[in-house]
Design a protein around this motif. Structure first.
Motif, PDB file in Angstrom:
ATOM      1  N   GLU A  63       0.841  -1.203   0.000  1.00 53.91           N
ATOM      2  CA  GLU A  63       0.000   0.000   0.000  1.00 53.91           C
ATOM      3  C   GLU A  63       0.875   1.252   0.000  1.00 53.91           C
ATOM      4  O   GLU A  63       2.063   1.192   0.329  1.00 53.91           O
ATOM      5  CB  GLU A  63      -0.939   0.013   1.212  1.00 53.91           C
ATOM      6  N   LYS A  64       0.274   2.375  -0.358  1.00 51.89           N
ATOM      7  CA  LYS A  64       1.014   3.635  -0.342  1.00 51.89           C
ATOM      8  C   LYS A  64       1.412   3.984   1.090  1.00 51.89           C
ATOM      9  O   LYS A  64       0.719   3.621   2.043  1.00 51.89           O
ATOM     10  CB  LYS A  64       0.177   4.746  -0.966  1.00 51.89           C
ATOM     11  N   PRO A  65       2.535   4.692   1.265  1.00 51.66           N
ATOM     12  CA  PRO A  65       2.980   5.069   2.613  1.00 51.66           C
ATOM     13  C   PRO A  65       1.891   5.787   3.392  1.00 51.66           C
ATOM     14  O   PRO A  65       1.171   6.621   2.845  1.00 51.66           O
ATOM     15  CB  PRO A  65       4.174   5.995   2.334  1.00 51.66           C
ATOM     16  N   GLY A  66       1.779   5.430   4.661  1.00 48.53           N
ATOM     17  CA  GLY A  66       0.744   6.009   5.505  1.00 48.53           C
ATOM     18  C   GLY A  66      -0.481   5.132   5.640  1.00 48.53           C
ATOM     19  O   GLY A  66      -1.360   5.404   6.451  1.00 48.53           O
ATOM     20  N   GLY A  67      -0.542   4.061   4.839  1.00 49.54           N
ATOM     21  CA  GLY A  67      -1.657   3.130   4.939  1.00 49.54           C
ATOM     22  C   GLY A  67      -2.714   3.367   3.877  1.00 49.54           C
ATOM     23  O   GLY A  67      -2.746   4.405   3.218  1.00 49.54           O
ATOM     24  N   ALA A  68      -3.590   2.392   3.722  1.00 50.25           N
ATOM     25  CA  ALA A  68      -4.664   2.486   2.734  1.00 50.25           C
ATOM     26  C   ALA A  68      -5.884   1.742   3.250  1.00 50.25           C
ATOM     27  O   ALA A  68      -5.783   0.841   4.087  1.00 50.25           O
ATOM     28  CB  ALA A  68      -4.220   1.915   1.390  1.00 50.25           C
ATOM     29  N   THR A  69      -7.046   2.130   2.741  1.00 51.03           N
ATOM     30  CA  THR A  69      -8.290   1.460   3.100  1.00 51.03           C
ATOM     31  C   THR A  69      -9.122   1.206   1.852  1.00 51.03           C
ATOM     32  O   THR A  69      -8.954   1.881   0.819  1.00 51.03           O
ATOM     33  CB  THR A  69      -9.085   2.315   4.113  1.00 51.03           C
ATOM     34  N   ASN A  70      -9.984   0.202   1.945  1.00 50.69           N
ATOM     35  CA  ASN A  70     -10.928  -0.111   0.876  1.00 50.69           C
ATOM     36  C   ASN A  70     -10.227  -0.420  -0.448  1.00 50.69           C
ATOM     37  O   ASN A  70     -10.579   0.109  -1.502  1.00 50.69           O
ATOM     38  CB  ASN A  70     -11.937   1.028   0.693  1.00 50.69           C
ATOM     39  N   ILE A  71      -9.236  -1.310  -0.393  1.00 55.40           N
ATOM     40  CA  ILE A  71      -8.646  -1.873  -1.602  1.00 55.40           C
ATOM     41  C   ILE A  71      -9.445  -3.129  -1.950  1.00 55.40           C
ATOM     42  O   ILE A  71      -9.727  -3.958  -1.091  1.00 55.40           O
ATOM     43  CB  ILE A  71      -7.165  -2.225  -1.395  1.00 55.40           C
ATOM     44  N   ASN A  72      -9.798  -3.277  -3.212  1.00 59.65           N
ATOM     45  CA  ASN A  72     -10.466  -4.482  -3.693  1.00 59.65           C
ATOM     46  C   ASN A  72      -9.571  -5.087  -4.769  1.00 59.65           C
ATOM     47  O   ASN A  72      -9.521  -4.602  -5.891  1.00 59.65           O
ATOM     48  CB  ASN A  72     -11.851  -4.153  -4.256  1.00 59.65           C
ATOM     49  N   MET A  73      -8.868  -6.148  -4.400  1.00 59.76           N
ATOM     50  CA  MET A  73      -7.862  -6.742  -5.279  1.00 59.76           C
ATOM     51  C   MET A  73      -8.266  -8.171  -5.591  1.00 59.76           C
ATOM     52  O   MET A  73      -8.509  -8.967  -4.671  1.00 59.76           O
ATOM     53  CB  MET A  73      -6.501  -6.698  -4.583  1.00 59.76           C
ATOM     54  N   SER A  74      -8.349  -8.518  -6.885  1.00 61.27           N
ATOM     55  CA  SER A  74      -8.848  -9.846  -7.227  1.00 61.27           C
ATOM     56  C   SER A  74      -8.210 -10.390  -8.491  1.00 61.27           C
ATOM     57  O   SER A  74      -7.769  -9.648  -9.371  1.00 61.27           O
ATOM     58  CB  SER A  74     -10.367  -9.806  -7.399  1.00 61.27           C
ATOM     59  N   GLY A  75      -8.175 -11.724  -8.541  1.00 63.73           N
ATOM     60  CA  GLY A  75      -7.826 -12.442  -9.749  1.00 63.73           C
ATOM     61  C   GLY A  75      -6.350 -12.613 -10.010  1.00 63.73           C
ATOM     62  O   GLY A  75      -5.503 -11.920  -9.458  1.00 63.73           O
ATOM     63  N   GLY A  76      -6.059 -13.580 -10.861  1.00 64.14           N
ATOM     64  CA  GLY A  76      -4.739 -13.727 -11.427  1.00 64.14           C
ATOM     65  C   GLY A  76      -3.749 -14.538 -10.613  1.00 64.14           C
ATOM     66  O   GLY A  76      -4.004 -14.966  -9.492  1.00 64.14           O
TER      67      GLY A  76
END
Length: 199
Positions: A63-76
């Motif tokens: 994630e980008k520095p400082g944190g992240a929220t609500n990532i939807n990562m799928s497939g592959g």
């Protein structure tokens, strides 16, 4: 560096990455194909770093520095390419991600850890993930809290220190998760209190 909060990135085909990818908040990543780590990759040291815990490692995607929220990562499929990239690295290594979903992904052939939720990760859902062939690390790691794992598999980690699952977490939930054909010490479930390597 062009992806921003709220973007959707849909990748169709087979790709090679040579630098660390940083994901923002409110971001959707859909992979129909594969992402392979280049043998000549120049990766950043990323991951959780709050004393006394320093979990920074060479990292493929985080994630980008400082944190992240609500990532939807799928497939592959995500190939760590350990035959050509022999340095210790974590492929998908999230240090501080919250309220995100990871689904339908296969992470394999990584020199260290395949998929990691670090100590700053909580309230995430991991569903239908497969981690395999970690050479000297873990296929699936949860160092956070209140994460949910559903129908995930850690398998064929046959290196001298290849672990399947290493749940070093608090209050996380595991539903129909499988460990199979791993070498150890985490051949099945291997847990320790994070920050205290003697435990």
């Amino acid at each position: 560096d062009g992806i921003e909060d709220g973007d959707t990135l849909k990748l169709n085909g087979d790709f090679v990455i040579r630098h660390t990818i940083y994901l923002p908040s409110n971001f959707t990543w859909i992979l129909n194909g594969s992402v392979t780590l280049g043998g000549d990759a120049d990766l950043d040291q990323a991951g959780y770093n709050t004393p006394p815990i320093d979990a920074r490692r060479r990292t493929g995607i985080t994630e980008k520095p400082g944190g992240a929220t609500n990532i939807n990562m799928s497939g592959g499929t995500y190939y760590g390419n350990f035959a050509n990239y022999t340095k210790s690295m974590r492929y998908l290594n999230f240090g501080s991600v919250t309220n995100s979903k990871f689904s339908g992904m296969h992470i394999t052939e990584v020199t260290d850890d395949n998929f990691t939720l670090g100590p700053g990760c909580n309230n995430n859902e991991c569903r239908n993930l497969i981690g395999s062939y970690s050479l000297s690390g873990n296929a699936m790691t949860d160092k956070g809290d209140h994460n949910t794992w559903i129908d995930c598999v850690a398998e064929y980690c046959l290196g001298p220190h290849g672990d399947g699952w290493t749940p070093k977490c608090r209050y996380s939930t595991f539903i129909r998760c499988i460990a199979a054909n791993n070498m150890g010490p985490g051949f099945g479930m291997y847990a320790r209190e994070e920050g205290y390597p003697d435990n």
